[in-house]
Scaffold this motif. Sequence first.
Motif, mmCIF file in Angstrom:
data_model
loop_
_atom_site.group_PDB
_atom_site.id
_atom_site.type_symbol
_atom_site.label_atom_id
_atom_site.label_comp_id
_atom_site.label_asym_id
_atom_site.label_seq_id
_atom_site.Cartn_x
_atom_site.Cartn_y
_atom_site.Cartn_z
ATOM 1 N N ASP A 288 1.010 -0.967 -0.147
ATOM 2 C CA ASP A 288 0.305 0.504 0.066
ATOM 3 C C ASP A 288 0.670 1.437 -0.067
ATOM 4 O O ASP A 288 0.647 2.023 -0.835
ATOM 5 C CB ASP A 288 -0.988 0.029 1.412
ATOM 6 N N LEU A 289 2.016 1.141 0.602
ATOM 7 C CA LEU A 289 2.763 2.523 0.973
ATOM 8 C C LEU A 289 3.613 2.473 -0.189
ATOM 9 O O LEU A 289 3.744 4.093 -1.133
ATOM 10 C CB LEU A 289 4.128 2.426 2.111
ATOM 11 N N TRP A 290 3.341 1.421 -0.936
ATOM 12 C CA TRP A 290 5.045 1.556 -2.162
ATOM 13 C C TRP A 290 4.526 1.639 -3.473
ATOM 14 O O TRP A 290 4.387 2.263 -4.486
ATOM 15 C CB TRP A 290 5.460 0.183 -2.803
ATOM 16 N N GLY A 291 2.567 1.535 -3.620
ATOM 17 C CA GLY A 291 1.490 1.840 -4.253
ATOM 18 C C GLY A 291 1.931 3.096 -4.585
ATOM 19 O O GLY A 291 1.294 4.060 -5.362
ATOM 20 N N SER A 292 1.033 4.212 -3.178
ATOM 21 C CA SER A 292 1.612 5.392 -3.513
ATOM 22 C C SER A 292 2.839 6.454 -3.869
ATOM 23 O O SER A 292 2.467 6.751 -4.680
ATOM 24 C CB SER A 292 1.370 5.536 -2.306
ATOM 25 N N ASN A 293 3.984 5.368 -3.250
ATOM 26 C CA ASN A 293 5.604 6.289 -4.007
ATOM 27 C C ASN A 293 5.640 5.608 -5.439
ATOM 28 O O ASN A 293 5.819 6.317 -6.576
ATOM 29 C CB ASN A 293 6.109 5.027 -2.604
ATOM 30 N N ILE A 294 5.044 4.867 -5.705
ATOM 31 C CA ILE A 294 5.581 4.554 -7.390
ATOM 32 C C ILE A 294 3.991 5.055 -8.465
ATOM 33 O O ILE A 294 4.752 6.162 -9.208
ATOM 34 C CB ILE A 294 4.572 2.877 -7.913
ATOM 35 N N ILE A 295 2.969 5.539 -8.210
ATOM 36 C CA ILE A 295 1.634 6.741 -8.320
ATOM 37 C C ILE A 295 3.012 7.948 -8.260
ATOM 38 O O ILE A 295 2.779 9.410 -8.977
ATOM 39 C CB ILE A 295 0.929 6.926 -7.443
ATOM 40 N N ARG A 296 3.199 8.221 -7.169
ATOM 41 C CA ARG A 296 3.713 9.757 -7.246
ATOM 42 C C ARG A 296 5.306 10.145 -7.627
ATOM 43 O O ARG A 296 5.592 10.603 -8.319
ATOM 44 C CB ARG A 296 4.267 9.979 -5.012
ATOM 45 N N LEU A 297 6.017 9.079 -8.276
ATOM 46 C CA LEU A 297 6.963 8.861 -8.977
ATOM 47 C C LEU A 297 7.009 9.288 -10.337
ATOM 48 O O LEU A 297 6.986 10.483 -10.788
ATOM 49 C CB LEU A 297 8.102 6.925 -8.751
ATOM 50 N N MET A 298 5.724 9.083 -10.457
ATOM 51 C CA MET A 298 5.189 8.820 -12.601
ATOM 52 C C MET A 298 4.957 9.868 -12.175
ATOM 53 O O MET A 298 4.760 11.062 -13.196
ATOM 54 C CB MET A 298 4.270 7.735 -12.472
ATOM 55 N N ALA A 299 3.829 11.007 -11.510
ATOM 56 C CA ALA A 299 3.339 11.869 -11.684
ATOM 57 C C ALA A 299 4.650 13.487 -11.717
ATOM 58 O O ALA A 299 4.946 14.059 -12.126
ATOM 59 C CB ALA A 299 2.277 12.212 -10.876
ATOM 60 N N ALA A 300 5.377 13.102 -10.846
ATOM 61 C CA ALA A 300 6.608 13.659 -10.338
ATOM 62 C C ALA A 300 7.696 14.351 -12.160
ATOM 63 O O ALA A 300 8.274 14.672 -12.004
ATOM 64 C CB ALA A 300 7.933 13.301 -9.539
ATOM 65 N N VAL A 301 7.827 12.399 -12.523
ATOM 66 C CA VAL A 301 8.499 12.434 -14.140
ATOM 67 C C VAL A 301 7.578 13.612 -14.774
ATOM 68 O O VAL A 301 8.683 14.275 -15.182
ATOM 69 C CB VAL A 301 8.727 11.042 -14.039
#
Length: 250
Positions: A108-121
Motif C-alpha cells: 500500500d505504501l509503495w503503491g502510493s510511492n509509485i504513483i507519486r514517482l510517475m506524477a513527479a516525472v
Amino acid sequence: MCALGCGNFFTKAGWHCQTINAGSGPATYISSPITLPGGKPLDFYLVQRGDLVEFTDDGVTLFALKSIGYALSDKRNWRGLDNLGAKFGFQLSDSGAFEAIFPLADMDLWGSNIIRLMAAVATWEEERSAEGDNDFSLTDEIELLLRAKEPGRALTRNAVLHVGKVEMSFDFLWGSTYIDAVAPIPQSVNPKLRKAVLISKVDDPADVLFIVDDRGSKRKKAEDEVSVLGGLAATTLFSDFQQHYGSSIH
C-alpha cells in the motif's frame, strides 16, 4: 442510476494490468494513466519473489523522454530524474531503469510511492518543456562558465537543498551557492519565486543565484523577470553573467 464497477473504473481511468512472462518468470505489467506528450503512458513491472516485490520500469521512462527530444544520452543529465527517484525510494540504475525492492506487506505504501514517482516525472517533463531547454543547452553553457571561472571549486549538477521539511532541486551547487537557470516565462519563474520566498524566511538562508536566459530575442522579458526575482534573491541576466566571468574563459 447504476454504480461504476471497480474494473470499469480502472479501465476507463486509463489503467491497464496484465500478467506476462518476463523471461525469468511471471511479472505484473501495469500501464498507468499518467502520460508524456504524445500520449505515451508511464509503465512499470512488478515481480513477486517470496515476501518481496521487485519494481522496475525497465528503462521505458528514460527511453520515452529521449524519444520526445530530451538529451538523456549524456548521463550527467540524469541527475534530476535520479533525485526524483530517490525522493520516493527508487534508484535510477546504470541502465536507466527506475528500480526498488520492498516487502509485499508494504504494497500500500509503495503503491502510493509509485504513483507519486510517475506524477513527479510527468511534472519534471512539463517544467523542462516549458523552459525550452530539452537539450540542456542553457545549463550546459552555465556549467562551462562555472568550471572556467574556478576549475577547483566543487560543482554538483542537479543539487538538492532542504529548507525545513521542503526539498528543493537546483541546477547546480557551486561551492556553497545554489544556482538555477531560468527561462523568462511564468512556468519557469514562478517555481523560482516560491523557492526564493521559502528560503528568505529562514534564519540562515542559503546562498542562491538565479541566472535568467536573455539569449536571442528574450532580452526584454528576461530583464522584466530579473526585476521580479531580484527583489527576493540574487539574480542576473545570462549575458551579464557571461560577461562578468568572460575574462576567465579567454
